[in-house]
Design an enzyme around this catalytic site. Structure first.
Site, PDB file in Angstrom:
ATOM      1  N   LYS A   1      10.772   3.360   3.349  1.00  0.00           N
ATOM      2  CA  LYS A   1      10.786   4.818   3.219  1.00  0.00           C
ATOM      3  C   LYS A   1      11.590   5.236   1.989  1.00  0.00           C
ATOM      4  CE  LYS A   1       9.077   7.086   6.693  1.00  0.00           C
ATOM      5  NZ  LYS A   1       9.566   7.434   7.885  1.00  0.00           N
TER       6      LYS A   1
ATOM      7  N   CYS B   1      20.222  41.427  19.661  1.00  0.00           N
ATOM      8  CA  CYS B   1      20.357  42.389  20.766  1.00  0.00           C
ATOM      9  C   CYS B   1      21.749  43.002  20.838  1.00  0.00           C
ATOM     10  CB  CYS B   1      20.029  41.713  22.095  1.00  0.00           C
ATOM     11  SG  CYS B   1      21.268  40.514  22.606  1.00  0.00           S
TER      12      CYS B   1
ATOM     13  N   ASP C   1       1.318  10.359   3.566  1.00  0.00           N
ATOM     14  CA  ASP C   1       1.956  11.162   4.601  1.00  0.00           C
ATOM     15  C   ASP C   1       0.939  12.112   5.229  1.00  0.00           C
ATOM     16  OD1 ASP C   1       3.928  11.920   6.243  1.00  0.00           O
ATOM     17  OD2 ASP C   1       4.978  13.185   4.798  1.00  0.00           O
TER      18      ASP C   1
ATOM     19  N   GLU D   1       0.855  -1.187   0.000  1.00  0.00           N
ATOM     20  CA  GLU D   1       0.000   0.000   0.000  1.00  0.00           C
ATOM     21  C   GLU D   1       0.890   1.237   0.000  1.00  0.00           C
ATOM     22  OE1 GLU D   1      -2.422  -0.241   3.554  1.00  0.00           O
ATOM     23  OE2 GLU D   1      -2.707  -2.386   3.232  1.00  0.00           O
TER      24      GLU D   1
ATOM     25  N   CYS E   1      17.675  38.703  25.984  1.00  0.00           N
ATOM     26  CA  CYS E   1      17.646  38.929  24.541  1.00  0.00           C
ATOM     27  C   CYS E   1      16.214  38.726  24.027  1.00  0.00           C
ATOM     28  CB  CYS E   1      18.605  37.959  23.852  1.00  0.00           C
ATOM     29  SG  CYS E   1      18.496  38.002  22.055  1.00  0.00           S
TER      30      CYS E   1
ATOM     31  N   LYS F   1       2.270   4.593   1.341  1.00  0.00           N
ATOM     32  CA  LYS F   1       2.323   5.158   2.696  1.00  0.00           C
ATOM     33  C   LYS F   1       2.011   6.650   2.585  1.00  0.00           C
ATOM     34  CE  LYS F   1       5.051   5.182   6.914  1.00  0.00           C
ATOM     35  NZ  LYS F   1       4.893   6.585   7.274  1.00  0.00           N
TER      36      LYS F   1
ATOM     37  N   CYS G   1      24.160  33.531  22.264  1.00  0.00           N
ATOM     38  CA  CYS G   1      23.986  34.870  22.805  1.00  0.00           C
ATOM     39  C   CYS G   1      23.786  34.668  24.298  1.00  0.00           C
ATOM     40  CB  CYS G   1      22.756  35.530  22.192  1.00  0.00           C
ATOM     41  SG  CYS G   1      22.222  36.971  23.122  1.00  0.00           S
TER      42      CYS G   1
ATOM     43  N   CYS H   1      25.323  39.248  18.816  1.00  0.00           N
ATOM     44  CA  CYS H   1      23.987  38.732  18.538  1.00  0.00           C
ATOM     45  C   CYS H   1      23.267  39.646  17.546  1.00  0.00           C
ATOM     46  CB  CYS H   1      23.189  38.644  19.849  1.00  0.00           C
ATOM     47  SG  CYS H   1      21.458  38.226  19.589  1.00  0.00           S
TER      48      CYS H   1
ATOM     49  N   TYR I   1      -8.227   8.162   3.817  1.00  0.00           N
ATOM     50  CA  TYR I   1      -7.982   6.891   3.126  1.00  0.00           C
ATOM     51  C   TYR I   1      -7.955   5.772   4.159  1.00  0.00           C
ATOM     52  CZ  TYR I   1      -6.669   9.280  -1.180  1.00  0.00           C
ATOM     53  OH  TYR I   1      -6.675  10.026  -2.315  1.00  0.00           O
TER      54      TYR I   1
HETATM   55  S1  IVH Z   1      -0.553   0.508   8.810  1.00  0.00           S
HETATM   56  C1  IVH Z   1       0.115  -1.474  12.810  1.00  0.00           C
HETATM   57  N1  IVH Z   1      -0.882   1.450   6.356  1.00  0.00           N
HETATM   58  O1  IVH Z   1       2.294   5.383   8.742  1.00  0.00           O
HETATM   59  C2  IVH Z   1       0.039  -0.841  11.465  1.00  0.00           C
HETATM   60  N2  IVH Z   1       0.001   2.906   8.008  1.00  0.00           N
HETATM   61  O2  IVH Z   1       4.780   4.735  10.196  1.00  0.00           O
HETATM   62  C3  IVH Z   1      -0.075   0.628  11.504  1.00  0.00           C
HETATM   63  N3  IVH Z   1       0.453   5.173   7.240  1.00  0.00           N
HETATM   64  O3  IVH Z   1       0.976   5.575  11.981  1.00  0.00           O
HETATM   65  C4  IVH Z   1      -0.210   1.386  10.292  1.00  0.00           C
HETATM   66  N4  IVH Z   1      -0.229   4.878   5.161  1.00  0.00           N
HETATM   67  O4  IVH Z   1      -0.177   6.943  10.121  1.00  0.00           O
HETATM   68  C5  IVH Z   1      -0.469   1.715   7.611  1.00  0.00           C
HETATM   69  N5  IVH Z   1      -1.247   2.169   4.171  1.00  0.00           N
HETATM   70  C6  IVH Z   1      -0.847   2.430   5.419  1.00  0.00           C
HETATM   71  C7  IVH Z   1      -0.373   3.702   5.799  1.00  0.00           C
HETATM   72  C8  IVH Z   1       0.059   3.890   7.119  1.00  0.00           C
HETATM   73  C9  IVH Z   1       0.268   5.736   6.031  1.00  0.00           C
HETATM   74  C10 IVH Z   1       1.007   5.856   8.427  1.00  0.00           C
HETATM   75  C11 IVH Z   1       0.194   5.673   9.687  1.00  0.00           C
HETATM   76  C12 IVH Z   1       1.138   5.053  10.690  1.00  0.00           C
HETATM   77  C13 IVH Z   1       2.469   5.402  10.123  1.00  0.00           C
HETATM   78  C14 IVH Z   1       3.501   4.364  10.557  1.00  0.00           C
END
Ligand code: IVH
Length: 677
Positions: A323, A420, A122, A118, A440, A120, A435, A417, A233
């Site tokens: 990541k 100040c 943000d 899936e 300040c 991830k 400083c 600084c 989502y």
């Molecule tokens: S699963 C125990 N699925 O990433 C499993 N998390 O680094 C928990 N996040 O806190 C999360 N997309 O806020 C899951 N497809 C996805 C996600 C996802 C974003 C975020 C989520 C979590 C954080 C973990």
């Protein structure tokens, strides 16, 4: 006409309108595929509103007219999660990902394992509770155990169904009561619009869509939230008895069938090679998506296998977040300025020719300290590579020497600084210049901003614009002065009306209830961060006891060594600081906390870790032992109580054998940790 004879056809009409509106909301907000014009939608909505106004007895909470309803008056209520909301372990490259897969297969005892991949997203995670197919509660992650009830704001998110029709319930196979977890995001376009507005109002732009989404979700005005166009989502479904379906892929399909937005960019793959391919594709897509992603989440598909794999301390073993690398761009350094922080620390900042990096425009980047400028060999006018990670401030990572223009200038670190004019000093073996003027104005400003920050005293509305005015006009000369502010003082500031003044005063009053660890954090004692503040509050239980603590007592606290204990003692010796603390006490801040006992189960025992353990990392093992009061040391001696040995343990294991020190494997260590409980 009697009530009944009118409410029959009217209630049918109302129901039909609601169904129509829900259907078109779904097409528009979940599928991104509207079938009617906005004007048509608005007409239906007006019609429904009019009917509901005429017949208030027919109004229901899940009506499309009720997206913006009542608002929370006193801030958000804390709620415990049905089950902890965990975070994920990360993998930063292919090798780490494959190592995770190897461990999963080893623990599973299978040749290959199927995964769901899936994106991830943000944003921030949110748990939605449905009872009888109706949304009853939305709670933020908070610390994973306790979050904040943000239901009235969540109701404004159009892709969150307020209720699910019987047909959809049937099609999805969800039970009447269930919980959905997922990510709230602010789409890129909405983020850019928000920042343009903030700029117009003279406010600092939000750093990234995630911060903006988090801030929005915690706004106390649901109609502001409604305008911001947050999106939700779904990625998880739970019921009272645990998971609902035997596979994660089925859960996602069911949530989709129920009318939730589930990211269509997902895949069920049979092995890690295919997962890797998904990651490569996602990375290539990244720039073109309408929202930010920072990686790919890979989850074991089988629920039974998930159970078998279980959890380490804070994250499941059955999932990992891959990541993406930080994104970067090349640009030119127009100037280098110096910023004064709340501790007086001077931070050089590169002022850049604005450059877009992954959807946000970067015009400043931190240079950390004077040594960093030397290390980079950076001159004003240079071309540089700037990097922006998920939440970190952009930073200059390299100078493009081959592009160096002829007219660059050296940067000379100021001796005074910039705020100040006081002399700046650099203490022995420290990299930072400071400083040293405690009065300040920059230090006061930054201290106030830190004090009011969400993670500290959480005073919403006490941001840069207000703090600047308060300090410039001498209305606030120290932290405690915040608590003396009255409406007249606030109304004398620019751009503050009665309503804003009122709510700021409420926020200030509310902050008095913040627990002791937040108060300690807010004082801004050097080296006392979130964790340390928590440990101190737990160990001493009150401001007074902490103020009187001896070096010895301080150093008995978890993670506190001579450097921190000295800083704490120095802080409490300064008369101005003692005065400040007295004023805060008089203002009614929380100076006591419940004292927590640190377990002493393993106290007096010393452990040495060696080799690779099958599931725990070295850090995790260490943390667990320490949590139970044990010590972890790096070398084996006669005094060592146990050596915990994993794969490829070397000389330490030999030494333990020679000295007759008992040797444990991971399972035995776990037994020891559990048994004595
Ligand atoms: S699963 C125990 N699925 O990433 C499993 N998390 O680094 C928990 N996040 O806190 C999360 N997309 O806020 C899951 N497809 C996805 C996600 C996802 C974003 C975020 C989520 C979590 C954080 C973990």
């Amino acid at each position: 006409m009697s009530e009944k004879s009118t409410s029959g056809p009217v209630s049918e009409k109302i129901n039909a309108l609601r169904e129509t509106l829900r259907h078109h909301e779904y097409l528009y907000y979940v599928l991104d595929a509207p079938e009617v014009s906005d004007a048509q939608y608005d007409t239906w909505m007006r019609e429904l509103r009019a009917l509901e106004e005429e017949h208030p007895e027919l109004r229901t909470e899940d009506s499309p007219t009720q997206r913006v309803g009542g608002k929370p008056k006193e801030g958000f209520v804390k709620v415990a999660h049905s089950r902890p909301m965990l975070s994920l372990d990360n993998a930063y490259d292919e090798a780490e990902l494959r190592e995770w897969d190897r461990r999963v297969r080893e623990l599973a005892g299978e040749e290959t394992v199927a995964y769901v991949c899936e994106l991830k997203m943000d944003g921030l995670s949110l748990a939605l509770t449905y009872e009888n197919a109706r949304l009853v509660r939305g709670v933020t992650r908070g610390d994973g155990v306790i979050g904040e009830d943000v239901t009235s704001n969540v109701r404004t998110i159009r892709s969150v169904p307020l209720s699910i029709s019987p047909a959809r319930m049937l099609a999805s196979g969800l039970p009447a009561n269930f919980e959905v977890r997922g990510e709230v995001v602010l789409p890129m376009a909405a983020f850019q619009k928000l920042n343009a507005e903030r700029e117009e109002q003279g406010l600092a732009p939000a750093a990234n869509p995630r911060n903006a989404a988090a801030g929005t979700l915690r706004t106390l005005e649901p109609n502001i939230v409604a305008q911001r166009r947050l999106d939700f989502y779904a990625y998880f479904g739970l019921s009272e008895s645990g998971y609902i379906f035997p596979q994660q892929s089925e859960t996602l399909d069911a949530l989709n069938a129920a009318g939730f937005r589930v990211n269509p960019k997902r895949a069920l793959v049979q092995n890690i090679d295919d997962a890797w391919e998904f990651i490569a594709k996602a990375d290539a897509l990244r720039e073109s998506l309408p929202y930010e992603i920072d990686g790919v989440v890979i989850k074991v598909n089988s629920r039974a296998l998930q159970d078998k794999l279980g959890f380490t301390g804070r994250a499941p073993r059955w999932a990992i977040a891959y990541k993406f690398a930080a994104r970067s761009a090349a640009t030119q350094v127009q100037n280098i300025t110096v910023q004064v922080g709340r501790t007086g620390k001077l931070t050089p900042v590169a002022e850049l020719t604005p450059v877009p990096i992954g959807g946000t425009t970067v015009s400043r980047a931190t240079l950390h300290n004077a040594d960093e400028i030397t290390r980079l060999d950076l001159k004003i006018g240079d071309w540089v590579t700037v990097e922006r990670g998920g939440d970190v401030i952009p930073k200059v990572v390299a100078v493009l020497r081959e592009k160096r223009p002829a007219d660059t200038r050296d940067f000379i670190f100021p001796t005074h600084c910039p705020e100040c004019g006081s002399i700046v000093v650099r203490e022995e073996d420290e990299v930072d210049f400071r400083c040293i003027n405690v009065n300040c104005p920059a230090r006061l400003r930054e201290s106030l901003l830190y004090f009011s920050a969400r993670k500290v005293m959480n005073i919403e509305g006490l941001g840069e614009a207000v703090v600047n005015q308060l300090t410039e006009r001498g209305l606030v000369r120290n932290l405690a002065d915040i608590y003396q502010l009255d409406e007249a003082a606030l109304l004398s500031l620019d751009r503050i009306g009665e309503k804003t003044a009122q709510s700021l005063l409420q926020e200030i009053a509310r902050s008095k209830q913040a627990p002791l660890d937040r108060v300690l954090l807010g004082l801004g004692i050097r080296f006392v961060g979130e964790r340390t503040a928590q440990f101190l509050a737990d160990a001493f239980g009150s401001m007074d006891r902490l103020m009187q603590a001896s070096t010895e007592e301080l150093e008995r606290v978890q993670e506190i060594g001579p450097r921190i204990s000295m800083s704490i003692q120095e802080f409490f010796q300064v008369p101005a600081n003692r005065e400040l603390i007295e004023k805060l006490r008089q203002a009614g801040l929380n100076f006591t906390a419940e004292q927590k006992k640190i377990s002493s189960k393993l106290s007096g025992l010393t452990f040495v870790l060696t080799g690779t353990l099958p599931t725990l990392t070295r850090e995790e093992a260490k943390e667990r032992i320490e949590r139970e009061g044990g010590n972890v040391s790096g070398s084996v001696s006669k005094k060592t109580s146990y050596v915990v040995a994993g794969n490829e343990a070397g000389s330490k294991l030999d030494k333990a054998r020679k000295l007759g020190v008992p040797i444990l494997n991971e399972v035995e260590l776990m037994e020891l940790l559990e048994r004595r409980r």
